[in-house]
Design a protein around this motif. Structure first.
Motif, PDB file in Angstrom:
ATOM      1  N   ARG A  61      -3.337   3.911  -2.744  1.00 58.66           N
ATOM      2  CA  ARG A  61      -3.379   2.983  -3.858  1.00 58.66           C
ATOM      3  C   ARG A  61      -2.335   1.897  -3.661  1.00 58.66           C
ATOM      4  N   ALA A  62      -2.468   0.833  -4.442  1.00 57.94           N
ATOM      5  CA  ALA A  62      -1.521  -0.275  -4.355  1.00 57.94           C
ATOM      6  C   ALA A  62      -0.330  -0.027  -5.272  1.00 57.94           C
ATOM      7  N   TRP A  87       0.840  -1.194   0.000  1.00 58.78           N
ATOM      8  CA  TRP A  87       0.000   0.000   0.000  1.00 58.78           C
ATOM      9  C   TRP A  87       0.879   1.249   0.000  1.00 58.78           C
TER      10      TRP A  87
END
Length: 272
Positions: free
Chosen positions: A125-126, A120
């Protein structure tokens, strides 16, 4: 709802394409974002095909007894069984993992593309993981997964291809990779490419009549007649999520409603 009531509308989805090819990164992705659409197409006899790129080896596991089962049998095995059960709930008969015939380029031995994992980022967002293996989807040369997907799309007679947007929905590297190879194959075969609309736009209610959202043409599928199938399929992915009423609760505690409307945006490449 009878077949006579269901089929006319469903046959118009994705521009009336038959044998739509869905490209998803991990088991459970297919149900969360496209489960109702898959169930509807299958019921209407339109023969959707799901290609799953990895077996989700890097996924976290819901705390509790499932952790021991995943440790004993391997998370990949458990998630494959969960996917099998989910597809039964959706009525979907056509599925293959990338790297295994017919989703393998001719004359190549079968292979397994492993989950690349994720981390993360500060913006929520990833992003890429430091633990991606040499066999992960995003580490293996992209030409290999691209060629495999091209083979199955061509041989299956796909009429359109569906996958994530260019950000992978929420940024997972495998989702971004899925978008890249799915869109490239669609362009190579001159097929329509439809990206899954996620986030706030996807959560707009089923009573929305507009065909455009945020000035972008979007095809909205009211999957209410197949909602219970989608909900049942979600319940099979027990290592990754739980279903609490009309909500999905992910392993990290994130909660969001089970979508009753699934939205897709057609993306036309300049060379098509």
């Amino acid at each position: 709802m009878s077949d006579a009531e269901v089929k006319p509308a469903v046959h118009e989805w994705f521009g009336g394409a038959v044998r739509v090819l869905f490209v998803h990164a991990h088991p459970d992705d297919e149900t969360i974002t496209t489960g109702g659409t898959l169930a509807a197409l299958a019921e209407a006899g339109l023969e959707p095909l799901l290609v799953t790129l990895t077996r989700g080896e890097q996924g976290e596991v819901v705390p509790g007894p499932l952790e021991a089962m995943a440790a004993a049998h391997g998370l990949a095995v458990v998630r494959q069984n969960e996917l099998k059960n989910a597809l039964a709930m959706l009525g979907l008969e056509r599925h293959v993992f990338l790297g295994v015939p017919p989703a393998r380029a001719a004359d190549l031995e079968p292979t397994i593309y492993e989950d690349s994992g994720m981390s993360w980022l500060p913006d929520g967002r990833a992003g890429a993981s430091e633990n991606a293996s040499a066999d992960s989807l995003t580490t293996v040369p992209a030409v290999e997964s691209l060629t495999d997907l091209l083979a199955v799309a061509n041989d299956s007679g796909a009429g359109a291809i569906v996958s994530y947007d260019d950000g992978g929905g929420y940024g997972h590297p495998d989702h971004v990779h899925a978008h890249c190879i799915a869109r490239a194959v669609a362009m190579a075969l001159q097929l329509p490419f439809w990206e899954i609309v996620s986030g706030d736009v996807a959560d707009i209610g089923a009573d929305t009549n507009a065909d455009t959202v945020a000035d972008t043409a979007v095809e909205a599928h009211d999957i209410s007649p197949w909602y219970e199938r989608k909900q049942a399929a979600l319940r099979t992915h027990t290592t990754q999520l739980s279903v609490d009423g009309d909500d999905i609760v992910h392993v990290g505690g994130q909660r969001h409603p089970i979508g009753r409307v699934e939205r897709f945006r057609r993306v036309d490449d300049p060379l098509r």
